[in-house]
Write a protein that holds these residues in place. Structure first.
Motif, PDB file in Angstrom:
ATOM      1  N   LEU A 278      -4.176   2.176   6.993  1.00 13.33           N
ATOM      2  CA  LEU A 278      -3.932   1.390   5.817  1.00 13.33           C
ATOM      3  C   LEU A 278      -3.460   0.037   6.287  1.00 13.33           C
ATOM      4  O   LEU A 278      -3.688  -1.041   5.549  1.00 13.33           O
ATOM      5  CB  LEU A 278      -2.548   2.127   5.289  1.00 13.33           C
ATOM      6  CG  LEU A 278      -2.137   1.507   4.109  1.00 13.33           C
ATOM      7  CD1 LEU A 278      -2.927   1.791   2.901  1.00 13.33           C
ATOM      8  CD2 LEU A 278      -1.054   2.327   3.564  1.00 13.33           C
TER       9      LEU A 278
ATOM     10  N   ASP B 224      -8.392   5.432  -1.021  1.00 17.92           N
ATOM     11  CA  ASP B 224      -9.043   4.723  -0.113  1.00 17.92           C
ATOM     12  C   ASP B 224      -9.195   5.221   1.342  1.00 17.92           C
ATOM     13  O   ASP B 224     -10.399   5.001   1.738  1.00 17.92           O
ATOM     14  CB  ASP B 224      -8.568   3.263   0.035  1.00 17.92           C
ATOM     15  CG  ASP B 224      -8.247   2.750  -1.538  1.00 17.92           C
ATOM     16  OD1 ASP B 224      -9.210   2.162  -1.878  1.00 17.92           O
ATOM     17  OD2 ASP B 224      -7.251   2.762  -1.928  1.00 17.92           O
TER      18      ASP B 224
ATOM     19  N   GLY C 275       0.789  -1.111   0.104  1.00 19.91           N
ATOM     20  CA  GLY C 275      -0.014   0.007   0.010  1.00 19.91           C
ATOM     21  C   GLY C 275       0.877   1.116  -0.100  1.00 19.91           C
ATOM     22  O   GLY C 275       2.091   1.157   0.129  1.00 19.91           O
TER      23      GLY C 275
ATOM     24  N   THR D 185      -6.413  -1.867   6.763  1.00 16.33           N
ATOM     25  CA  THR D 185      -7.031  -2.463   5.485  1.00 16.33           C
ATOM     26  C   THR D 185      -6.173  -3.516   4.759  1.00 16.33           C
ATOM     27  O   THR D 185      -6.936  -4.565   4.269  1.00 16.33           O
ATOM     28  CB  THR D 185      -7.101  -1.202   4.560  1.00 16.33           C
ATOM     29  OG1 THR D 185      -7.554  -0.015   4.992  1.00 16.33           O
ATOM     30  CG2 THR D 185      -7.624  -1.493   3.038  1.00 16.33           C
TER      31      THR D 185
ATOM     32  N   PRO E 183      -4.083  -0.291  -1.716  1.00 14.20           N
ATOM     33  CA  PRO E 183      -4.796   0.693  -1.195  1.00 14.20           C
ATOM     34  C   PRO E 183      -3.918   1.955  -1.231  1.00 14.20           C
ATOM     35  O   PRO E 183      -2.699   1.801  -0.631  1.00 14.20           O
ATOM     36  CB  PRO E 183      -5.263   0.237   0.173  1.00 14.20           C
ATOM     37  CG  PRO E 183      -4.488  -0.880   0.641  1.00 14.20           C
ATOM     38  CD  PRO E 183      -3.995  -1.368  -0.525  1.00 14.20           C
TER      39      PRO E 183
ATOM     40  N   ARG F 284      -3.162   5.973  -8.519  1.00 15.49           N
ATOM     41  CA  ARG F 284      -3.964   4.846  -8.773  1.00 15.49           C
ATOM     42  C   ARG F 284      -3.860   4.286 -10.195  1.00 15.49           C
ATOM     43  O   ARG F 284      -4.030   2.895 -10.237  1.00 15.49           O
ATOM     44  CB  ARG F 284      -5.494   5.518  -8.651  1.00 15.49           C
ATOM     45  CG  ARG F 284      -6.664   4.557  -8.976  1.00 15.49           C
ATOM     46  CD  ARG F 284      -6.412   3.196  -8.038  1.00 15.49           C
ATOM     47  NE  ARG F 284      -7.030   3.575  -6.663  1.00 15.49           N
ATOM     48  CZ  ARG F 284      -6.712   2.718  -5.767  1.00 15.49           C
ATOM     49  NH1 ARG F 284      -5.753   1.938  -5.830  1.00 15.49           N
ATOM     50  NH2 ARG F 284      -6.969   3.295  -4.431  1.00 15.49           N
TER      51      ARG F 284
ATOM     52  N   SER G  38      -5.592  -3.925  -5.537  1.00 16.54           N
ATOM     53  CA  SER G  38      -5.277  -4.554  -4.411  1.00 16.54           C
ATOM     54  C   SER G  38      -4.360  -3.730  -3.577  1.00 16.54           C
ATOM     55  O   SER G  38      -4.210  -3.908  -2.390  1.00 16.54           O
ATOM     56  CB  SER G  38      -4.816  -5.833  -4.610  1.00 16.54           C
ATOM     57  OG  SER G  38      -3.592  -5.747  -5.160  1.00 16.54           O
TER      58      SER G  38
ATOM     59  N   LYS H 215     -12.677  -2.334   5.407  1.00 15.87           N
ATOM     60  CA  LYS H 215     -13.047  -2.094   4.029  1.00 15.87           C
ATOM     61  C   LYS H 215     -13.344  -0.470   4.039  1.00 15.87           C
ATOM     62  O   LYS H 215     -14.551  -0.178   3.817  1.00 15.87           O
ATOM     63  CB  LYS H 215     -13.966  -2.948   3.456  1.00 15.87           C
ATOM     64  CG  LYS H 215     -13.467  -4.679   3.230  1.00 15.87           C
ATOM     65  CD  LYS H 215     -14.487  -5.269   2.604  1.00 15.87           C
ATOM     66  CE  LYS H 215     -14.145  -6.768   2.762  1.00 15.87           C
ATOM     67  NZ  LYS H 215     -14.990  -7.763   1.851  1.00 15.87           N
TER      68      LYS H 215
END
Length: 487
Positions: free
Chosen positions: A175, A151, A97, A178, A131, A123, A129, A184
């Motif tokens: 993070l 996210d 992430g 997550t 975040p 992004r 997958s 989520k």
């Protein structure tokens, strides 16, 4: 687990004179783990918070590119393209992430939503997958594109800003949760069609912004709510999304996030009249300050707010402090005058025009006759609550004494964010009856503990408190208080 970190910080005043070139970012241009850790380990900054939180999670840190510049005018197209390309290229795609440290009010030529574009491209590069956790300043102008491409969004809760370390820590924690599949996160953006000046965004005392922030904290007590970000916005960026905004991040329940966002919208709207601001013409403000028996009295010249991108050389207040009856202090940006004082040397007579050299909006140069009392290289380290440990640089700096008036003249624009702003050149702020600050609210981290009275000054400038004086071209309408709304 590996967590990547990249970022850029710039608060862009589109009404400020001049353009911001790549050189403005060079003093804080950091690539890779080694340079990042050397500069920010142990500091109370967003970067320091990310470093410690990643370590606490037992994760591997993978720093790409980070840069920052003092708030200023529109960023050039060439500069923003160079920075975005460096950021996106440096994002580690092997990380689980990524944390993106942004301001939220960066604007460039042809690009009104720089942060939205950065996040869109990050992004695009990372997989679904991986975040993205985003940290933002309380003065962010939050766009739909920013929310859609992050996210997790965590904004500062304080103004003056003293919690960026904690908010970066929070972003990393969310993070990690997550990545572990514990939550989520989903985000809802709410915008109440309001634009307000920084002076009414205080969160450290009673007032409308504290009321809004307190309600946000109460909402965060809901076990499903992960974070509520309250952004006061930055009114000196002429962009469609300038103004107050809320982002509610909830664990898997978008409808709940939207409900809480609508509630915060209504609260802000109900408090709109309390979010207006009033101040005094400079001659009256100076007279009021001198009549007070106890100092220091802080003359808040928010229209020349360095932290808002103003030039820091406005003379509208200075001209009323020539030969003052009580000891007065002002810091003013004037490279020409600072270098002249260094040429003359300590003890020499100083006779020069100071300030008013950026443009006509911020006044004309004022002749100062006095003595060069001290010279400095302008380097110091933050010792106060704001970004403790951060390096600061005022450039070649001179202290000029002209009777009861003391000027600190700097080669670089310097904001009063830390006591070192004054103490680093051998002065004690508490020795002055009047201190003029080129700031809206952030000066409190430097002088709040010794301040005995505050007098807001109404002067022309690119950070002026009367927003009706600005010619907005991109701002969405209708918006309070610039437009009339039906009862």
């Amino acid at each position: 687990m590996k967590i990547a970190v990249i970022g850029v910080i710039h608060e862009t005043n589109t009404f400020a004179p001049g353009l911001t070139q790549i050189e403005a970012f060079q003093s804080e241009w950091v690539h890779g783990n080694e340079a990042f850790l050397h500069r920010y380990s142990g500091t109370r900054t967003s970067m320091g918070g990310a470093i410690d939180a990643v370590a606490a999670a037992g994760a591997e840190l993978s720093v790409g590119f980070y840069t920052a510049a003092t708030p200023s005018g529109m960023v050039t197209k060439e500069t923003v393209n160079t920075i975005i390309e460096a950021l996106v290229e440096s994002a580690d795609t092997s990380a689980d992430g990524i944390v993106v440290i942004l301001h939220g009010a960066m604007v460039a030529e042809g690009m009104p939503d720089v942060e939205g574009e950065i996040l869109r491209r990050v992004r695009e590069k990372m997989s679904a997958s991986q975040p993205i956790a985003l940290t933002l300043d309380l003065h962010a102008n939050i766009s739909k594109q920013m929310v859609e491409n992050a996210d997790i969004i965590v904004g500062y809760d304080t103004y003056p800003h003293i919690d960026m370390y904690e908010r970066a820590d929070e972003a990393v924690q969310l993070l990690v949760r997550t990545l572990k599949g514990e939550i989520k996160p989903v985000n809802a953006l709410a915008q109440p069609q309001m634009i307000v000046v920084p002076q009414v965004m205080l969160t450290d005392k009673e007032g409308p912004m504290k009321d809004i922030m307190d309600r946000a904290f109460a909402i965060e007590q809901d076990p499903k709510v992960l974070n509520v970000t309250v952004a006061g916005g930055f009114p000196y960026s002429d962009v469609p999304d300038a103004g107050i905004a809320f982002v509610v991040t909830v664990d898997g329940d978008l409808q709940l996030a939207e409900q809480y966002g609508a509630e915060l919208n209504k609260l802000a709207w109900d408090l709109r009249e309390q979010l207006r601001y009033a101040d005094h013409p400079p001659d009256q403000a100076v007279a009021m300050a001198m009549e007070l028996t106890e100092g220091p009295v802080i003359l808040v010249e928010g229209s020349d707010n360095v932290g808002g991108g103003a030039p820091a050389d406005a003379t509208h207040t200075l001209v009323h402090l020539i030969d003052p009856p009580k000891k007065s202090l002002i810091v003013i940006y004037d490279p020409e005058a600072a270098l002249e004082a260094h040429r003359l040397g300590v003890g020499a007579a100083f006779d020069a025009e100071v300030g008013g050299k950026s443009d006509k909006l911020h006044g004309d140069p004022v002749r100062i006759q006095g003595e060069v009392r001290l010279l400095s290289d302008g380097k110091y380290t933050h010792i106060g609550k704001y970004m403790t440990g951060k390096w600061a640089y005022m450039g070649k700096t001179a202290v000029i004494e002209a009777g009861n008036l003391t000027l600190i003249i700097t080669e670089e624009r310097s904001a009063p964010w830390d006591p070192g702003h004054v103490s680093s050149v051998g002065l004690r702020a508490e020795d002055f009856h009047v201190i003029v600050v080129k700031s809206a609210v952030a000066w409190k981290t430097a002088f709040g503990s010794i301040c005995r009275a505050i007098v807001p000054v109404d002067t022309p400038g690119c950070c002026g408190s009367n927003l009706s004086h600005f010619s907005y071209e991109q701002l969405r309408h209708p918006i309070f208080p610039l437009d009339v709304f039906p009862e």
